[in-house]
Design a protein around this motif. Structure first.
Motif, PDB file in Angstrom:
ATOM      1  N   PHE A   1       9.867   6.599  -1.010  1.00  0.00           N
ATOM      2  CA  PHE A   1       8.550   6.035  -0.883  1.00  0.00           C
ATOM      3  C   PHE A   1       8.187   5.138  -2.051  1.00  0.00           C
ATOM      4  O   PHE A   1       8.247   5.469  -3.335  1.00  0.00           O
ATOM      5  CB  PHE A   1       7.540   7.480  -0.908  1.00  0.00           C
ATOM      6  CG  PHE A   1       6.341   6.979  -0.444  1.00  0.00           C
ATOM      7  CD1 PHE A   1       5.753   7.048   0.552  1.00  0.00           C
ATOM      8  CD2 PHE A   1       5.288   6.721  -1.624  1.00  0.00           C
ATOM      9  CE1 PHE A   1       4.234   6.533   1.057  1.00  0.00           C
ATOM     10  CE2 PHE A   1       4.054   6.366  -1.462  1.00  0.00           C
ATOM     11  CZ  PHE A   1       3.443   6.354  -0.198  1.00  0.00           C
ATOM     12  N   GLU A   2       7.795   4.119  -1.677  1.00  0.00           N
ATOM     13  CA  GLU A   2       7.682   2.915  -2.607  1.00  0.00           C
ATOM     14  C   GLU A   2       6.014   2.858  -3.165  1.00  0.00           C
ATOM     15  O   GLU A   2       5.334   2.646  -2.199  1.00  0.00           O
ATOM     16  CB  GLU A   2       8.298   1.613  -2.320  1.00  0.00           C
ATOM     17  CG  GLU A   2       9.661   1.558  -1.989  1.00  0.00           C
ATOM     18  CD  GLU A   2      10.314   1.224  -3.431  1.00  0.00           C
ATOM     19  OE1 GLU A   2       9.672   1.227  -4.410  1.00  0.00           O
ATOM     20  OE2 GLU A   2      11.539   1.239  -3.448  1.00  0.00           O
ATOM     21  N   TYR A   3       5.639   2.851  -4.428  1.00  0.00           N
ATOM     22  CA  TYR A   3       4.503   2.483  -4.617  1.00  0.00           C
ATOM     23  C   TYR A   3       4.286   1.023  -4.622  1.00  0.00           C
ATOM     24  O   TYR A   3       5.131   0.151  -4.588  1.00  0.00           O
ATOM     25  CB  TYR A   3       4.016   3.256  -5.942  1.00  0.00           C
ATOM     26  CG  TYR A   3       4.138   4.697  -5.920  1.00  0.00           C
ATOM     27  CD1 TYR A   3       3.310   5.475  -5.104  1.00  0.00           C
ATOM     28  CD2 TYR A   3       5.186   5.359  -6.337  1.00  0.00           C
ATOM     29  CE1 TYR A   3       3.438   6.883  -5.054  1.00  0.00           C
ATOM     30  CE2 TYR A   3       5.296   6.727  -6.460  1.00  0.00           C
ATOM     31  CZ  TYR A   3       4.409   7.625  -5.905  1.00  0.00           C
ATOM     32  OH  TYR A   3       4.367   8.501  -5.556  1.00  0.00           O
ATOM     33  N   ALA A   4       3.141   0.686  -5.172  1.00  0.00           N
ATOM     34  CA  ALA A   4       2.738  -0.779  -5.270  1.00  0.00           C
ATOM     35  C   ALA A   4       3.560  -1.429  -6.160  1.00  0.00           C
ATOM     36  O   ALA A   4       4.179  -1.232  -7.138  1.00  0.00           O
ATOM     37  CB  ALA A   4       1.553  -1.005  -5.573  1.00  0.00           C
ATOM     38  N   ARG A   5       4.175  -2.805  -5.803  1.00  0.00           N
ATOM     39  CA  ARG A   5       4.861  -3.701  -6.755  1.00  0.00           C
ATOM     40  C   ARG A   5       4.165  -3.921  -8.053  1.00  0.00           C
ATOM     41  O   ARG A   5       2.917  -4.185  -7.956  1.00  0.00           O
ATOM     42  CB  ARG A   5       5.446  -5.102  -6.031  1.00  0.00           C
ATOM     43  CG  ARG A   5       6.238  -4.696  -4.828  1.00  0.00           C
ATOM     44  CD  ARG A   5       6.610  -6.063  -4.144  1.00  0.00           C
ATOM     45  NE  ARG A   5       5.211  -6.988  -4.085  1.00  0.00           N
ATOM     46  CZ  ARG A   5       5.266  -8.105  -3.562  1.00  0.00           C
ATOM     47  NH1 ARG A   5       6.667  -9.017  -3.791  1.00  0.00           N
ATOM     48  NH2 ARG A   5       4.096  -8.984  -3.504  1.00  0.00           N
ATOM     49  N   PRO A   6       4.737  -3.880  -9.258  1.00  0.00           N
ATOM     50  CA  PRO A   6       4.216  -4.491 -10.286  1.00  0.00           C
ATOM     51  C   PRO A   6       3.415  -5.633 -10.299  1.00  0.00           C
ATOM     52  O   PRO A   6       2.388  -5.578 -10.983  1.00  0.00           O
ATOM     53  CB  PRO A   6       5.426  -4.416 -11.453  1.00  0.00           C
ATOM     54  CG  PRO A   6       6.624  -3.540 -10.889  1.00  0.00           C
ATOM     55  CD  PRO A   6       6.360  -3.728  -9.350  1.00  0.00           C
ATOM     56  N   ILE A   7       3.869  -6.476  -9.677  1.00  0.00           N
ATOM     57  CA  ILE A   7       3.135  -7.850  -9.647  1.00  0.00           C
ATOM     58  C   ILE A   7       1.673  -7.640  -8.905  1.00  0.00           C
ATOM     59  O   ILE A   7       0.765  -8.426  -9.043  1.00  0.00           O
ATOM     60  CB  ILE A   7       4.057  -8.994  -8.835  1.00  0.00           C
ATOM     61  CG1 ILE A   7       3.487 -10.412  -9.065  1.00  0.00           C
ATOM     62  CG2 ILE A   7       4.094  -8.677  -7.451  1.00  0.00           C
ATOM     63  CD1 ILE A   7       4.312 -11.296  -8.750  1.00  0.00           C
ATOM     64  N   ASP A   8       1.817  -6.743  -7.989  1.00  0.00           N
ATOM     65  CA  ASP A   8       0.444  -6.699  -7.147  1.00  0.00           C
ATOM     66  C   ASP A   8      -0.490  -5.587  -7.967  1.00  0.00           C
ATOM     67  O   ASP A   8      -1.613  -5.400  -7.191  1.00  0.00           O
ATOM     68  CB  ASP A   8       0.861  -5.893  -5.750  1.00  0.00           C
ATOM     69  CG  ASP A   8       1.542  -7.056  -4.917  1.00  0.00           C
ATOM     70  OD1 ASP A   8       1.661  -8.089  -5.121  1.00  0.00           O
ATOM     71  OD2 ASP A   8       2.386  -6.515  -4.224  1.00  0.00           O
ATOM     72  N   VAL A   9      -0.074  -4.938  -8.858  1.00  0.00           N
ATOM     73  CA  VAL A   9      -0.922  -3.951  -9.497  1.00  0.00           C
ATOM     74  C   VAL A   9      -2.417  -4.645 -10.057  1.00  0.00           C
ATOM     75  O   VAL A   9      -3.330  -3.893  -9.647  1.00  0.00           O
ATOM     76  CB  VAL A   9      -0.254  -3.217 -10.673  1.00  0.00           C
ATOM     77  CG1 VAL A   9      -1.290  -2.329 -11.552  1.00  0.00           C
ATOM     78  CG2 VAL A   9       0.738  -2.091 -10.162  1.00  0.00           C
ATOM     79  N   PRO A  10      -2.646  -5.575 -10.824  1.00  0.00           N
ATOM     80  CA  PRO A  10      -3.833  -5.889 -11.189  1.00  0.00           C
ATOM     81  C   PRO A  10      -4.724  -6.256 -10.128  1.00  0.00           C
ATOM     82  O   PRO A  10      -5.908  -5.828 -10.364  1.00  0.00           O
ATOM     83  CB  PRO A  10      -3.399  -7.239 -12.113  1.00  0.00           C
ATOM     84  CG  PRO A  10      -1.876  -7.048 -12.437  1.00  0.00           C
ATOM     85  CD  PRO A  10      -1.259  -6.152 -11.318  1.00  0.00           C
TER      86      PRO A  10
END
Length: 439
Positions: free
Chosen positions: A149-158
């Motif tokens: 299960f993948e959480y949000a990509r780091p680039i999408d977090v902000p």
């Protein structure tokens, strides 16, 4: 609106009519909720401190148990995070923002540390966690079915975190959803993003309680015993159904409201499980106090009894047995026990166990009716004691100290022989001095 939400609203109305609380009622309610919040939220994430150890740490600043330093520091940092959250919730003029959420993570994690993880190929590795900073590497979890299960990509977090904060402001302004529904969605959206390398679960539960405290509710506690139900409701939310998560949070909030109402009315808020928690706390506190004062524990005294006290008493009675022919009757009386027993009958373990709580063992060796040639018949009694004051244990004869040792040091066999010989020599010297010399 569901019946569960209606029940919450009724309880909240009753809670509002009881404001403000008497200071003592407010204090005892907050102490209970604060301890449970710290204990359960950290325990869900793997912290191994017991409830009693948590209370001992947060209320008395003392530690107990075989735990890592990080676990103690983690608990104290989480408690500081709760206090900061209360400060944020008290300011209704502004809504919590991204910076505040990052501050919460920074407070509860306290300082950078290395965390075990896996590479994208599944190989074990480690990464450094920087408190308060958004993740720079992907994070994921293996589900019960073995799926990744993948959480949000780091680039999408902000961007996604900004969207969550904006949605929260809109939802609280519109009030088209019940507060529990807003809390459930906020919780789940935050978990789906998983913005930090660590502390996401604790911060997500803090955000739920931020909303409750801001709106005048008591905080809810997600109990560690309900962890499976809690995680199941989150998985159902992953599938698009937020209902079970809202209901789960509602159940926990209902408990907190009922507890708060009882406290406000001056009633007892002790629950059956709280008795066990307080017993554990009291025991830990007493053990910590004994350690601070240098007092021995029952375990330490038990070990000394086996290695030193039983052998010492047995050898002393064997040596004193040689004086029996001189008297009509010889026996030993142990303080606080009825009756007497003959030398050599063997010391009873119950005697020593009975005396340990009193801080000493006193044995009166009585020699009655001298049978030798003497102008006046006489008796003689000598009292041998084993004492358990702070710091060191002592052995005395008629008030004179013969041995003084730390509780970490047993009496060696050769020492037992020397000490018992000294006791025999003193008793024999007194008896010989009382006896009339032969013509």
């Amino acid at each position: 609106m569901s019946k569960a939400f209606e029940a919450i609203d009724r309880l909240k109305s009753e809670w509002d009519t009881l404001q403000p609380l008497a200071l003592e009622n407010e204090r005892r309610l907050w102490q209970k909720l604060r301890l449970e919040w710290n204990y359960h939220s950290n325990h869900i994430e793997g912290n191994t401190l017991t409830y009693g150890e948590t209370a001992l740490l947060l209320l008395h600043g003392q530690t107990h148990g075989d735990h890592s330093i990080r676990e103690y520091e983690e608990m104290k940092a989480h408690d500081m995070g709760i206090e900061h959250l209360r400060f944020l919730a008290a300011d209704r003029a502004r809504l919590i923002g991204e910076t505040d959420i990052r501050d919460l993570n920074r407070i509860i994690l306290k300082e950078p540390f290395w965390k075990p993880t896996r590479t994208t190929e599944g190989q074990p590795t480690r990464s450094k966690v920087f408190p308060g900073e958004y993740k720079t590497l992907p994070n994921s979890v293996i589900t019960a079915t073995g799926e990744l299960f993948e959480y949000a990509r780091p680039i999408d977090v902000p961007a996604r975190m900004q969207a969550v904060v904006e949605w929260l402001a809109t939802s609280l302004g519109e009030r088209s959803l019940h507060l529990l529904q807003i809390a459930a969605k906020l919780h789940h959206d935050f978990v789906l993003i998983h913005p930090f390398d660590d502390g996401n679960g604790r911060v997500s539960r803090m955000l739920v309680n931020y909303l409750l405290l801001r709106e005048g509710y008591p905080p809810l506690i997600v109990p560690t015993g309900e962890k499976n139900s809690y995680l199941t409701s989150l998985r159902l939310a992953d599938a698009g159904d937020l209902g079970p998560l809202s209901e789960f949070l509602g159940t926990q909030l209902e408990r907190s409201l009922k507890l708060a109402i009882k406290a406000a009315k001056g009633e007892s808020i002790e629950e059956p499980s709280d008795v066990e928690k307080q017993v554990a706390l009291f025991v830990r506190g007493e053990q910590a106090r004994k350690k601070e004062l240098g007092l021995p524990t029952g375990e330490v005294l038990g070990q000394l009894a086996e290695t030193s006290f039983y052998p010492f008493i047995a050898e002393l009675e064997r040596k004193l047995d040689g004086l029996k022919p001189l008297f009509s009757k010889c026996n030993v009386v142990t303080e606080n026990l009825r009756g007497a027993r003959a030398f050599g009958a063997g010391v009873s373990r119950q005697e020593i166990e009975f005396q340990i709580p009193g801080g000493q063992i006193l044995m009166s060796f009585r020699f009655l009716g001298y049978r030798g040639e003497s102008s006046t018949p006489f008796d003689h009694t000598s009292v041998v004691g084993i004492h358990f004051p702070p710091g060191k244990y002592t052995i005395t004869q008629d008030g004179n100290v013969l041995v003084s040792k730390p509780y970490t040091e047993p009496i060696l066999n050769e020492e037992i022989d020397q000490i018992t010989a000294r006791i025999l020599a003193k008793i024999f010297g007194v008896i010989r001095g009382k006896a009339s010399p032969r013509e």
